[in-house]
Design an enzyme around this catalytic site. Structure first.
Site, PDB file in Angstrom:
ATOM      1  N   SER A  89     -14.137  38.253  15.461  1.00 50.52           N
ATOM      2  CA  SER A  89     -13.747  37.877  14.090  1.00 50.52           C
ATOM      3  C   SER A  89     -12.393  38.504  13.807  1.00 50.52           C
ATOM      4  O   SER A  89     -12.005  39.482  14.471  1.00 50.52           O
ATOM      5  CB  SER A  89     -14.775  38.443  13.097  1.00 50.52           C
ATOM      6  OG  SER A  89     -14.300  38.351  11.770  1.00 50.52           O
TER       7      SER A  89
ATOM      8  N   TYR B 294     -20.173  45.423  10.337  1.00 53.61           N
ATOM      9  CA  TYR B 294     -19.636  44.136  10.815  1.00 53.61           C
ATOM     10  C   TYR B 294     -18.243  44.356  11.406  1.00 53.61           C
ATOM     11  O   TYR B 294     -17.960  43.938  12.539  1.00 53.61           O
ATOM     12  CB  TYR B 294     -19.586  43.127   9.663  1.00 53.61           C
ATOM     13  CG  TYR B 294     -19.249  41.718  10.112  1.00 53.61           C
ATOM     14  CD1 TYR B 294     -20.207  40.904  10.698  1.00 53.61           C
ATOM     15  CD2 TYR B 294     -17.959  41.199   9.961  1.00 53.61           C
ATOM     16  CE1 TYR B 294     -19.900  39.612  11.124  1.00 53.61           C
ATOM     17  CE2 TYR B 294     -17.645  39.911  10.383  1.00 53.61           C
ATOM     18  CZ  TYR B 294     -18.617  39.120  10.955  1.00 53.61           C
ATOM     19  OH  TYR B 294     -18.311  37.849  11.379  1.00 53.61           O
TER      20      TYR B 294
HETATM   21  N1  LIG Z   1     -18.228  31.723   9.634  1.00 52.85           N
HETATM   22  C1  LIG Z   1     -17.190  32.516   9.675  1.00 52.85           C
HETATM   23  O1  LIG Z   1     -16.326  32.457   8.792  1.00 52.85           O
HETATM   24  C2  LIG Z   1     -17.027  33.508  10.800  1.00 52.85           C
HETATM   25  C3  LIG Z   1     -15.829  34.223  10.829  1.00 52.85           C
HETATM   26  C4  LIG Z   1     -15.631  35.125  11.865  1.00 52.85           C
HETATM   27  C5  LIG Z   1     -16.601  35.295  12.828  1.00 52.85           C
HETATM   28  N2  LIG Z   1     -17.767  34.602  12.752  1.00 52.85           N
HETATM   29  C6  LIG Z   1     -18.751  34.821  13.803  1.00 52.85           C
HETATM   30  O2  LIG Z   1     -19.115  33.589  14.367  1.00 52.85           O
HETATM   31  C7  LIG Z   1     -20.431  33.696  14.919  1.00 52.85           C
HETATM   32  C8  LIG Z   1     -21.259  32.525  14.418  1.00 52.85           C
HETATM   33  O3  LIG Z   1     -21.416  32.669  13.025  1.00 52.85           O
HETATM   34  P1  LIG Z   1     -21.581  31.440  12.018  1.00 52.85           P
HETATM   35  O4  LIG Z   1     -20.515  31.562  11.024  1.00 52.85           O
HETATM   36  O5  LIG Z   1     -21.769  30.185  12.753  1.00 52.85           O
HETATM   37  O6  LIG Z   1     -22.908  31.923  11.278  1.00 52.85           O
HETATM   38  P2  LIG Z   1     -24.366  31.278  11.202  1.00 52.85           P
HETATM   39  O7  LIG Z   1     -25.150  32.274  10.436  1.00 52.85           O
HETATM   40  O8  LIG Z   1     -24.283  29.903  10.695  1.00 52.85           O
HETATM   41  O9  LIG Z   1     -24.813  31.225  12.711  1.00 52.85           O
HETATM   42  C9  LIG Z   1     -25.183  32.363  13.422  1.00 52.85           C
HETATM   43  C10 LIG Z   1     -26.371  32.015  14.273  1.00 52.85           C
HETATM   44  O10 LIG Z   1     -26.742  33.183  15.003  1.00 52.85           O
HETATM   45  C11 LIG Z   1     -28.151  33.223  14.993  1.00 52.85           C
HETATM   46  N3  LIG Z   1     -28.634  34.591  15.219  1.00 52.85           N
HETATM   47  C12 LIG Z   1     -28.622  35.627  14.349  1.00 52.85           C
HETATM   48  N4  LIG Z   1     -29.220  36.685  14.888  1.00 52.85           N
HETATM   49  C13 LIG Z   1     -29.627  36.311  16.133  1.00 52.85           C
HETATM   50  C14 LIG Z   1     -30.299  36.976  17.181  1.00 52.85           C
HETATM   51  N5  LIG Z   1     -30.717  38.251  17.067  1.00 52.85           N
HETATM   52  N6  LIG Z   1     -30.544  36.290  18.320  1.00 52.85           N
HETATM   53  C15 LIG Z   1     -30.149  35.006  18.450  1.00 52.85           C
HETATM   54  N7  LIG Z   1     -29.513  34.327  17.490  1.00 52.85           N
HETATM   55  C16 LIG Z   1     -29.256  34.974  16.344  1.00 52.85           C
HETATM   56  C17 LIG Z   1     -28.556  32.705  13.632  1.00 52.85           C
HETATM   57  O11 LIG Z   1     -29.915  32.309  13.606  1.00 52.85           O
HETATM   58  C18 LIG Z   1     -27.568  31.572  13.444  1.00 52.85           C
HETATM   59  O12 LIG Z   1     -28.065  30.352  13.911  1.00 52.85           O
HETATM   60  C19 LIG Z   1     -20.959  35.054  14.494  1.00 52.85           C
HETATM   61  O13 LIG Z   1     -20.811  35.972  15.559  1.00 52.85           O
HETATM   62  C20 LIG Z   1     -20.045  35.429  13.341  1.00 52.85           C
HETATM   63  O14 LIG Z   1     -19.965  36.809  13.163  1.00 52.85           O
HETATM   64  C21 LIG Z   1     -18.009  33.708  11.754  1.00 52.85           C
END
Ligand SMILES: NC(=O)c1ccc[n+]([C@@H]2O[C@H](COP(=O)([O-])OP(=O)(O)OC[C@H]3O[C@@H](n4cnc5c(N)ncnc54)[C@H](O)[C@@H]3O)[C@@H](O)[C@H]2O)c1
Length: 252
Positions: free
Chosen positions: A143, A156
């Site tokens: 991130s 985080y």
């Molecule tokens: N959305 C954003 O703006 C953003 C920005 C920077 C980084 N990220 C990163 O991108 C990645 C995906 O996030 P997203 O935005 O799609 O969020 P999201 O919450 O939509 O998806 C995350 C997924 O990870 C799964 N998950 C959570 N804990 C888990 C575990 N212990 N085992 C297996 N699966 C698990 C959840 O069930 C979910 O389906 C994450 O690592 C997040 O930190 C997201």
């Protein structure tokens, strides 16, 4: 034709793939020819359906990335069904927000476990599989919070900073095995993780003011970076933390 961005013949494993960025990456990989293992603690049937609609093939698995045994099972399944593993996308992640002075130990432990330690566990467990194929790619979804700090998100921020350093460390150690390890640092994307925040006017205004492009992104806008890092196009990119944030972190 020699297609720089083709994933034909490749097998990719994507964690946290039931929705959001993981789902978009899985579908994008399928469109570029990869076979998929998609895993999550949530139901992954929608992602499988989307992969199949895109003309691809996917095995779905319920996997908690905190469990080494379950993670290992993911790679075994990929080998059984598709003959091996070429690409791992460590995407699963969680966000817990709290002021530093009120943060509970359990929240610290959980976020570091799911966002950081799990990426290392999966890398360790996929290593023999990638070696068998003569190399491969690992992509850690970090991130911009791994580069700069979001307010009241200490575990985080620490986990994502850790993910960037994990990426560099593995890239250094495993290049000799033709395993390239990179991170992606997304800015703000509309997913299950950010949906509630993006419904708040003040957050939307903040994004508008901070991001030179003046808007947040949708998950499909991360797919190009993930394909680049998994394909021939990224054959000399190693240990990189690729920022995809509409320009947020390019200014003061
Ligand atoms: N959305 C954003 O703006 C953003 C920005 C920077 C980084 N990220 C990163 O991108 C990645 C995906 O996030 P997203 O935005 O799609 O969020 P999201 O919450 O939509 O998806 C995350 C997924 O990870 C799964 N998950 C959570 N804990 C888990 C575990 N212990 N085992 C297996 N699966 C698990 C959840 O069930 C979910 O389906 C994450 O690592 C997040 O930190 C997201």
């Amino acid at each position: 034709m020699d297609d720089l961005f083709s994933l034909n013949g490749k097998v990719a494993v994507v964690t946290g793939a039931s929705r959001g960025l993981g789902q978009a990456i899985a579908v994008g990989y399928a469109k570029h020819g990869a076979k998929l293992v998609v895993s999550d603690v949530l139901d992954v049937s929608e992602t499988i359906k989307m992969v199949e609609e895109a003309g691809g093939e996917a095995v779905g698995m319920n996997v908690d990335v905190s469990s080494r045994e379950q993670v290992k099972g993911m790679f075994n399944a990929a080998e059984e069904r598709f003959g091996g593993v070429d690409i791992l996308v460590n995407n699963a992640g969680i966000l817990r927000s709290a002021p530093a002075e009120g943060l509970h130990d359990e929240d610290w432990d959980k976020v570091i476990q799911v966002n950081l330690k799990s990426q290392f566990i999966a890398a360790q467990e996929v290593f023999p599989f990638l070696k068998k194929r003569g190399g491969g790619r690992i992509i850690n979804v970090a991130s911009i919070a791994g580069l700069l700090a979001f307010n009241q998100a200490i575990p985080y921020n620490a986990s994502k900073g850790g993910s960037v350093q994990l990426t560099r460390s593995l890239a250094f150690e495993w290049a000799q095995h033709n395993i390239l390890v990179n991170a992606i640092c997304p800015g703000i994307f509309l997913t299950g993780m950010t949906n509630d925040m993006l419904e708040q006017e003040s957050f939307k205004e903040m994004v508008k003011a901070k991001v030179p492009m003046g808007r947040h992104a949708v998950p499909e806008e991360l797919v190009g970076a993930a394909i680049y890092l998994a394909s021939k196009a990224g054959s000399y990119t190693n240990g990189h933390a690729m920022v995809v944030d509409g320009g947020w972190t390019c200014h003061l």
